[in-house]
Structures are given as C-alpha cells and as structure tokens.
Motif scaffolding. Structure first.
Motif, short mmCIF file in Angstrom:
data_model
loop_
_atom_site.label_atom_id
_atom_site.label_comp_id
_atom_site.label_asym_id
_atom_site.label_seq_id
_atom_site.Cartn_x
_atom_site.Cartn_y
_atom_site.Cartn_z
N LEU A 1 0.76 -1.15 0.03
CA LEU A 1 0.00 -0.16 0.22
C LEU A 1 1.04 1.15 -0.01
CD1 LEU A 1 -2.84 -0.85 2.50
CD2 LEU A 1 -3.27 -0.41 0.01
N ALA A 2 1.96 1.48 0.60
CA ALA A 2 2.82 2.25 0.78
C ALA A 2 3.30 2.73 -0.57
CB ALA A 2 3.99 2.11 1.90
N VAL A 3 3.86 1.58 -1.30
CA VAL A 3 4.37 1.71 -2.61
C VAL A 3 3.20 2.40 -3.73
CG1 VAL A 3 4.97 0.60 -4.73
CG2 VAL A 3 5.88 -0.02 -2.51
N ILE A 4 2.20 1.76 -3.52
CA ILE A 4 0.88 2.28 -4.29
C ILE A 4 0.45 3.68 -4.14
CG2 ILE A 4 -1.68 2.00 -4.88
CD1 ILE A 4 -1.23 -0.92 -4.30
N LEU A 5 0.71 4.10 -2.93
CA LEU A 5 0.12 5.60 -2.59
C LEU A 5 1.27 6.50 -2.45
CD1 LEU A 5 -2.19 4.74 0.60
CD2 LEU A 5 -2.77 5.30 -1.63
N ASP A 6 2.65 5.86 -2.76
CA ASP A 6 3.80 6.48 -3.10
C ASP A 6 4.39 7.34 -1.52
OD1 ASP A 6 6.16 7.66 -4.32
OD2 ASP A 6 5.17 9.29 -5.03
N ILE A 7 4.18 6.70 -0.52
CA ILE A 7 4.54 7.17 0.79
C ILE A 7 6.09 6.91 1.03
CG2 ILE A 7 4.39 6.89 3.30
CD1 ILE A 7 1.38 5.95 2.44
N GLU A 8 6.85 8.07 0.97
CA GLU A 8 8.29 8.12 1.20
C GLU A 8 8.54 7.74 2.91
OE1 GLU A 8 9.45 11.64 -0.19
OE2 GLU A 8 9.11 11.02 -2.50
N GLY A 9 9.84 7.59 3.23
CA GLY A 9 10.21 7.25 4.40
C GLY A 9 10.49 5.90 4.65
N GLY A 10 10.72 5.69 6.11
CA GLY A 10 11.36 4.37 6.58
C GLY A 10 10.16 3.70 6.61
N VAL A 11 10.14 2.44 7.18
CA VAL A 11 8.98 1.55 7.37
C VAL A 11 8.28 2.00 8.78
CG1 VAL A 11 8.47 -0.77 8.38
CG2 VAL A 11 10.58 -0.51 6.98
N SER A 12 8.90 2.40 9.66
CA SER A 12 7.93 2.99 10.62
C SER A 12 7.12 4.30 10.20
CB SER A 12 8.93 3.66 12.04
OG SER A 12 9.73 2.28 12.39
N LEU A 13 7.61 5.29 9.43
CA LEU A 13 6.78 6.19 8.90
C LEU A 13 5.73 5.78 7.96
CD1 LEU A 13 6.17 9.30 8.67
CD2 LEU A 13 8.18 9.31 6.86
N GLN A 14 6.23 4.74 7.43
CA GLN A 14 5.20 4.42 6.37
C GLN A 14 3.96 3.48 6.94
OE1 GLN A 14 7.69 1.66 3.47
NE2 GLN A 14 7.95 3.35 2.35
N SER A 15 4.35 2.84 7.98
CA SER A 15 3.32 1.83 8.67
C SER A 15 2.41 3.01 9.47
CB SER A 15 3.97 0.79 9.54
OG SER A 15 5.07 0.27 8.88
#
Length: 496
Positions: free
Chosen positions: A289-303
């Motif tokens: 989902l983070a990839v699809i929504l183009d959310i940047e940052g580390g795993v913690s920020l994405q989660s």
C-alpha cells in the motif's frame, strides 16, 4: 417540549410528513441509491424548514424554542454518531489486519450456497444475542458474511436481508440489548417477563424467516461457481497472512460487550487492536500500500501513515481478482460522513416536529380511533413505525409510544408486557428499514448496501410487526390483569 401558544390541527401536523414523503418518493425516483450522497439530506432539511414555517407562523412558536428542539434532538443522536465513526475506523483496521479477509476465507471453506442464507441469519442471531448489539454484529460478522455471500454469487440485497434479520432477532431477544431494556421500562414490566412474552411472536417470525431463506437457498441459482470460490480463497490467502491468531481481536470485542463495557470504548479498542495486529501480521500488505500510495520514508513512517489512513480514510487493496478487490475496500471514518450528515438532518426535522406539538397531535388522533385489543396493538405498532419515519430515531420510537399507550393498556386490563412486546415488534425492528433513520442509514453505510436494496429481504423485520398485529386481533398470547389486580389498579388511580 415547548409551549406553542396554539395547538396544531391534525392537518397542520400532517402536512410536513406528507411533504417529506412526497419529496422523498420523487428524490428516490431521480437519484435511486445515490440519494444518501446528499439529496436525501436536503429533502430532510427542506421538510424541517416547512415544519418550522408552520410552527412559527401558524402556531406562534418562537425560533429559540425550535432551535432548542433541534439541538436537543441532535444531542440525543450524538452517541450513535460517535459509534458510527468508530465502526468506520474499526472496519478499516480489521480489513487491513486481515481479520475480515480471514473470516471470508474460512467462511468460504465451510459454507455452501444451499445453506448460506440460513447460516448467515443464525450466526448473526447468535452473535447479537451474545453481544446485545445488532450494530456491532453487522459491522463485524455481517461485513465478513457479506463478502462470503458475494463470493458465492448471491445478490448483496439478499445477503444484507439475511444478516440484518438475524442481527435484529438477536438484538430483540438479548437481555444485554439497550432496546430490550428500554421497552419494558417504558411499559412498566420487568426485563425477563418482557423477553419471555416476546418469544410468543418472535419465535414464529424467525422460524418463518429461516424457512424463506432455506427455500431461496434450495431453489435459487447464485452466480458463483466452485472454481470461482476457490480462486477467491486462493487470492485472499496469497494477499494476506491468514491464521487463527487474527480471531483474537473479534473474540476480545465480543467478550468486552458481554461484560457490558460501553460500545464506544469497545469499538475504539477493537479498532486499535486491529491496527496492532496489522503491524504484526500484514507488513507485506502495508508495504504494498505504501508503494501504491507513494509514501516516502522508513518502515515506521510508512506503517504509521497507512494505519492512520485505514482509520480515517479509504483503503483499497488491489489483487488480481476483481471480485476480491470489491471486498477489500473500506472508507474508514470518512466513509461514514454522508450518514452522519443524514442523521443530523433527520434529527433536526424530528426535533421541530416534536417541540412544536405536531407529533403529539398525530399520536392523540390515533389513540381516539382505538376500540379493541387488536386495534390498540395495531395502533401501537403503527405508531412505532410512524415515529421511526418522522423522528428518525429508534429510541424515540420506543419512548414516545411507550409513554402514550401505557395508561391505555392498563385501563383496558392489558399487562405491561403486551405493550413492551409490541414496541419491540414494531419500533425496534422497522427502524433499519427506513433510509433516513439512524439504524437504516448506519447499516447501509456499514454494509455498503442501500437501505432500499436490502429492505425487501429483511423478512424477519417485515414479518414481526405483522405477527404482533395478528396475535392482537386473534387474541393469542395476550396477558390480562385479573379482576383482583384491576380492582387494585382502579383504587390506586382514585387515590392518585
């Protein structure tokens, strides 16, 4: 209620109701199931304005009184609105965590089209009896069953009817239910006498409902195939980490409700637990989902961002199967905002109608027409439905007729459980059939199925008021005071 300087006539009281119904019919014809997106809300606002104009210029009710009536009416619905928003949040995290997909996955393994509708109705009934909440049942087990039913090829209206029939049966019969406690309190009887008396009409109603669903299951021809069901199961298991640990969350929620923890903290806990389990078991889903929504940052920020979106906004999990894609969409809290808007408008209309005295005039006109036990019970059932339509609130539909008819039942030698049963057989179960009622609007949003789409298949909710009226006219299952008890009642009234 306010003190209008002039009592409304029956025609003045009825005009806003007629206006509302006519405008709604036109609106539904034009917009269809899209009415919840805004046009139904505007119809209610316009109808409230019409009622306000009559109250102000014909009945001399001051604006301050009308405004207080609307505010008080809306205030009474605030807990329902908070619950609705939290259901949206819970649905988002339960989908992301794999809880609902796991329910669908295992449900497809054990259910087949022949028994599905009956099983869905029974399961929702059992869960609702255990929890005392039709809303929670529909928002959790009901959502999963809707996905299973659609995968098996049933229409969403038919599935919704089976889910709601079972959920409202359980809600009626559960000693943990708020309406099941409210009705006997208004009628002057105790809880378990009320439940025992309800069985006389409720058991036949649910048995007829199950027979209808069984016949549809045997005679029907759902579009789903075995191959399609297996494909859906495979896609779900490939997308999510499906395991039995996920069921800890719904079990905890059910246990909290059984322990009589209030609904708001229960639902908030369920939503947070869903988010925690998503972080534990569905890291791959979160990453995709983070990839699809183009959310940047580390795993913690994405989660963190994905969790917040699941709670408040739309979450759509994309797979290779279009049917599965339809099952894996949730709106979070924002998905409930149209329903919140509808509830606010409906309660404003109901508040003006009540504070101006219009509802009281209509109710008194009904009472004057009562001349037998059957007509009294029919009038009570009709009044419950009427208040569901006009006040848009299930609780007012129990409270107001309960107050109205308590003395009438007593004077006619009818024990309080007759009134409490009739209130439940009408007001409780028909609320979910009205698109602008808090119950109807909520279940439509939670299931994603328009009220008028599922309403024709809510056989239990339709049969219940008919059953209670039939029992009244046939004088079946009616509890009367003895001559000695009536003598005591008359003596108490003389002293009072």
């Amino acid at each position: 209620m306010g003190n209008p300087s002039k009592r409304p006539s029956i025609w003045e009281a009825l005009f806003p109701i007629v206006f509302l119904m006519v405008l709604l019919v036109i609106n539904i014809k034009v917009f269809g199931t899209e009415g919840l997106s805004g046009s139904n809300q505007l119809v209610l606002i316009i109808s409230a304005a019409v009622a306000g104009l009559i109250a102000a210029f014909r009945l001399n009710v001051k604006w301050e009184v009308l405004q207080d009536g609307m505010i008080n009416s809306i205030s009474s619905a605030m807990s329902s609105i908070l619950i609705l928003l939290l259901i949206g949040a819970l649905a988002g995290t339960w989908m992301l965590s794999g809880i609902v997909p796991a329910m669908i996955y295992y449900g497809l393994k054990v259910l087949n089209p022949t028994v599905f509708l009956v099983a869905a109705c029974i399961v929702c009934g059992v869960v609702s009896i255990a929890t005392g909440s039709s809303w929670t049942t529909v928002a959790t087990v009901g959502v999963a069953l809707l996905g299973i039913g659609k995968a098996l090829g049933f229409s969403e209206g038919l599935i919704g009817g089976a889910i709601i029939s079972g959920a409202y049966f359980g809600d009626k019969m559960s000693p943990l239910s708020d309406t099941t406690n409210l009705a006997p309190a208004m009628a002057g009887t105790d809880l378990f006498t009320h439940i025992k008396h309800m069985m006389k009409t409720t058991i036949p109603s649910i048995l007829i409902t199950l027979v209808i669903f069984a016949v549809i299951g045997v005679m029907g021809n759902p579009e789903g195939t075995i191959g399609q069901v297996e494909e859906i199961s495979t896609v779900i298991s490939d997308t999510f980490a499906i395991n039995g640990w996920l069921f800890i969350v719904p079990v905890v929620v059910i246990l909290l409700i059984i322990k009589k923890v209030p609904a708001i903290p229960v639902l908030l806990s369920g939503a947070i637990l869903g988010a925690i389990f998503a972080l534990i078991f569905q890291q791959e889903v979160i990453h995709n989902l983070a990839v699809i929504l183009d959310i940047e940052g580390g795993v913690s920020l994405q989660s963190f961002k994905i969790m917040m979106i699941a709670l408040y906004g739309e979450t759509s999990i994309i797979t290779s199967n279009e049917i599965v894609n339809e099952l894996l969409i949730t709106g979070g809290m924002s998905g409930m905002l149209y329903t919140v808007w509808l509830i606010l408008c409906a309660m404003a209309f109901g508040g003006i109608m009540e504070v101006s005295g219009m509802l009281r005039v209509i109710a008194e006109a009904v009472i004057r027409k009562v001349n037998s036990v059957g007509s009294l019970i029919a009038a009570t059932a009709g009044t419950g439905l009427f208040f569901n339509v006009t006040t848009s609130d299930q609780y007012l539909a129990i409270l107001v007729p309960g107050r109205m008819y308590a003395d009438v039942y007593r004077k006619r030698g009818l024990k309080g459980e007759n009134l409490s049963r009739t209130l439940e057989d009408s007001a409780t179960v028909t609320s979910v059939l009205i698109p602008w009622n808090t119950c109807g609007a909520t279940q439509a949003s939670v299931l994603g199925v328009a009220t008028l789409t599922y309403a024709p298949f809510c056989f239990f909710n339709i049969i219940s008021p008919i059953m209670t009226i039939l029992f009244g006219y046939m004088n079946w299952g009616i509890n009367y005071y003895s001559k000695k008890e009536m003598k005591l009642i008359n003596e108490e009234e003389i002293v009072a």
